[in-house]
Design an enzyme around this catalytic site. Structure first.
Site, mmCIF file in Angstrom:
data_model
loop_
_atom_site.group_PDB
_atom_site.id
_atom_site.type_symbol
_atom_site.label_atom_id
_atom_site.label_comp_id
_atom_site.label_asym_id
_atom_site.label_seq_id
_atom_site.Cartn_x
_atom_site.Cartn_y
_atom_site.Cartn_z
ATOM 1 N N ASP A 28 38.083 40.619 37.857
ATOM 2 C CA ASP A 28 37.388 39.718 38.772
ATOM 3 C C ASP A 28 35.989 39.465 38.215
ATOM 4 O OD1 ASP A 28 36.368 38.308 40.865
ATOM 5 O OD2 ASP A 28 36.712 39.831 42.384
ATOM 6 N N GLY A 64 45.286 50.237 41.442
ATOM 7 C CA GLY A 64 45.876 48.910 41.359
ATOM 8 C C GLY A 64 46.824 48.681 40.192
ATOM 9 N N GLU A 110 45.122 47.008 33.245
ATOM 10 C CA GLU A 110 44.438 46.668 34.502
ATOM 11 C C GLU A 110 45.273 45.690 35.327
ATOM 12 O OE1 GLU A 110 42.506 47.206 36.701
ATOM 13 O OE2 GLU A 110 40.398 47.389 36.185
ATOM 14 N N VAL A 131 43.522 38.221 46.290
ATOM 15 C CA VAL A 131 44.976 38.350 46.217
ATOM 16 C C VAL A 131 45.420 39.786 46.478
ATOM 17 C CG1 VAL A 131 45.322 36.380 44.680
ATOM 18 C CG2 VAL A 131 44.868 38.630 43.692
HETATM 19 P P1 IMP Z 1 35.874 43.650 38.890
HETATM 20 O O1 IMP Z 1 35.046 44.848 38.529
HETATM 21 O O2 IMP Z 1 35.140 42.732 39.801
HETATM 22 O O3 IMP Z 1 36.419 42.945 37.684
HETATM 23 O O4 IMP Z 1 37.129 44.160 39.738
HETATM 24 C C1 IMP Z 1 37.361 45.509 39.916
HETATM 25 C C2 IMP Z 1 38.576 45.821 40.743
HETATM 26 O O5 IMP Z 1 38.477 45.194 42.018
HETATM 27 C C3 IMP Z 1 39.912 45.367 40.214
HETATM 28 O O6 IMP Z 1 40.436 46.227 39.244
HETATM 29 C C4 IMP Z 1 40.738 45.405 41.489
HETATM 30 O O7 IMP Z 1 41.196 46.710 41.743
HETATM 31 C C5 IMP Z 1 39.742 44.964 42.534
HETATM 32 N N1 IMP Z 1 39.914 43.523 42.826
HETATM 33 C C6 IMP Z 1 39.280 42.455 42.279
HETATM 34 N N2 IMP Z 1 39.726 41.300 42.780
HETATM 35 C C7 IMP Z 1 40.694 41.637 43.672
HETATM 36 C C8 IMP Z 1 41.572 40.872 44.519
HETATM 37 O O8 IMP Z 1 41.587 39.626 44.573
HETATM 38 N N3 IMP Z 1 42.428 41.584 45.294
HETATM 39 C C9 IMP Z 1 42.489 42.951 45.286
HETATM 40 N N4 IMP Z 1 41.701 43.694 44.503
HETATM 41 C C10 IMP Z 1 40.813 43.051 43.708
HETATM 42 MG MG MG Z 2 41.870 47.827 39.422
#
Ligand code: IMP
Ligand code: MG
Length: 183
Positions: free
Chosen positions: A107, A48, A103, A157
């Site tokens: 999320d 990403g 990053e 998103v």
């Molecule tokens: P986290 O560990 O929940 O903070 O998120 C980990 C990863 O999930 C991020 O680096 C993104 O690659 C993916 N991610 C989180 N939210 C979204 C979104 O809304 N759209 C697409 N990918 C997401």
């Molecule tokens: Mg990511």
């Protein structure tokens, strides 16, 4: 692709390519001032962060090195599983180095808090985080993110590197995915 090319799949354009570029230029100025001559290792989180890394790094008027990690916590779902898995580790030894993690989005913050701990245990001199986007849930976990582009609502998103089931990464803007696409 542009938002107009996939207008049926998106409910709203959140950030245009131009807004994103302006913000990354602003963050680059801050980073250069903060590090004041100390060389930084930029670590992008695949896949990403590819677009953020490419555009942010090119705004920097100083030397940096770049490395990449691939971790996964999502699979093909739109919700975090809470399980972080290393798919590709760093190529470089970050002992004594100033690391700036790049990053796409924070999320739940699970991925990042795990990465921060992991990098600290490798003996990095410092570890900071730059994230283009941050969702409100990120507040619930202890994640110290020094550079944040935009705080956004709690919607799924896509675009500018962010995918749903590996699609939409090549969208130039950041948009909210229409619910009919994933439900
Ligand atoms: P986290 O560990 O929940 O903070 O998120 C980990 C990863 O999930 C991020 O680096 C993104 O690659 C993916 N991610 C989180 N939210 C979204 C979104 O809304 N759209 C697409 N990918 C997401
Ligand atoms: Mg990511």
């Amino acid at each position: 692709m542009r938002a107009a090319d996939i207008s049926d799949d998106i409910s709203e354009v959140l950030l245009t390519e131009e807004q994103i570029h302006d913000k990354l230029a602003e963050l680059a100025t801050q980073v250069v001032a903060d590090y004041d001559g100390r060389e930084v290792v930029l670590v992008g989180v695949l896949k990403g962060a590819v677009m953020v890394m490419a555009d942010f790094a090119r705004h920097l008027p100083v030397h940096v090195s770049m490395d990449w990690m691939a971790v996964s916590s999502y699979g093909a779902s739109t919700r975090s599983s809470g399980v972080v898995q290393i798919r590709k580790d760093l190529d470089t030894d970050i002992t004594g180095k100033h690391v700036l993690i790049v990053e796409d989005i924070i999320d739940s913050g699970l991925t990042l808090s795990w990465l921060l701990e992991n990098f600290a245990s490798r003996g990095a001199a410092s570890v900071e985080v730059l994230a283009l986007l941050r969702k409100p849930d990120a507040m619930k976990v202890e994640v110290d993110c020094r550079y944040v582009g935009f705080d956004i609502p709690n919607d799924f998103v896509i675009g500018y590197g962010l995918d749903y089931a590996e699609r939409y990464r090549n969208l130039r803007d950041v948009a909210v995915l229409a619910p009919h696409v994933y439900s």
